[in-house]
Enzyme design. Structure first.
Site, PDB file in Angstrom:
ATOM      1  N   ASP A  17      36.835  47.360  39.019  1.00 34.68           N
ATOM      2  CA  ASP A  17      35.391  47.560  38.986  1.00 34.68           C
ATOM      3  C   ASP A  17      34.841  47.345  40.393  1.00 34.68           C
ATOM      4  OD1 ASP A  17      32.781  47.810  37.585  1.00 34.68           O
ATOM      5  OD2 ASP A  17      32.556  45.750  38.292  1.00 34.68           O
ATOM      6  N   ASP A  19      31.003  47.490  41.839  1.00 36.59           N
ATOM      7  CA  ASP A  19      29.813  46.682  42.110  1.00 36.59           C
ATOM      8  C   ASP A  19      29.818  45.387  41.315  1.00 36.59           C
ATOM      9  OD1 ASP A  19      28.042  48.294  43.969  1.00 36.59           O
ATOM     10  OD2 ASP A  19      28.513  49.784  42.430  1.00 36.59           O
TER      11      ASP A  19
END
Length: 164
Positions: A17, A19
């Site tokens: 992932d 952000d």
């Protein structure tokens, strides 16, 4: 009792992932910074895992390529609406919903009247950022839920960190 972690090998794949995990959140999506050392580390990791490292993000794949340049990895962008299966392959993308522009316009009107609310149109999705907003977030959520509901069930509202 000490446990030994398995050694990463060629049969591993990592889906990372972006952000809030690989990168710290910033006041706006364009303000994120990718440390050069992170790109170097991701490249080494990708090579050691036989090119089985992928980025997963609400961002578009074009935006991922821009912020991680020159590094390009397999990726899932816009919450899966875009996929790139290998760094050198084309981006596969779903067609944007015809209702997206109507929902976007309603959210843009709210943002225009609300300092600190930013509507980011990604092509196949919309993000509404309110990290710097001083507003009743309940009003924003109610508007977004209503707009999505009135879109005919074609869209879905996904809450995020200081965004939706």
């Amino acid at each position: 009792m000490t446990k030994t972690l398995p050694t990463p090998g060629k049969d591993w794949a990592l889906f990372l992932d972006v952000d809030g995990t690989l990168l710290d959140f910033a006041a706006t999506p364009d303000a994120v910074e990718v440390p050069a050392e992170l790109c170097r580390s991701l490249k080494v990791l990708d090579t050691s895992l036989g090119h089985a490292v992928a980025l997963v993000s609400g961002r578009s794949i074009a935006d991922l390529d821009r912020i991680f340049a020159p590094l390009m990895l397999p990726a899932a962008g816009q919450h899966g609406a875009e996929l790139r299966l290998a760094a050198s392959s084309a981006v596969l993308a779903s067609a944007p919903s015809p209702q997206l522009s109507t929902v976007s316009e309603r959210l843009r009107r709210f943002a225009a009247a609300t300092p600190g609310v930013l509507v980011e149109d990604k092509g196949r999705s919309i993000a509404v950022h309110f990290r710097t907003a001083d507003c009743d977030r309940g009003d924003l959520y109610r508007l977004a839920r209503r707009a999505v509901r009135e879109s005919g069930g074609e869209l879905e509202l996904l809450p995020a960190h200081e965004a939706l």
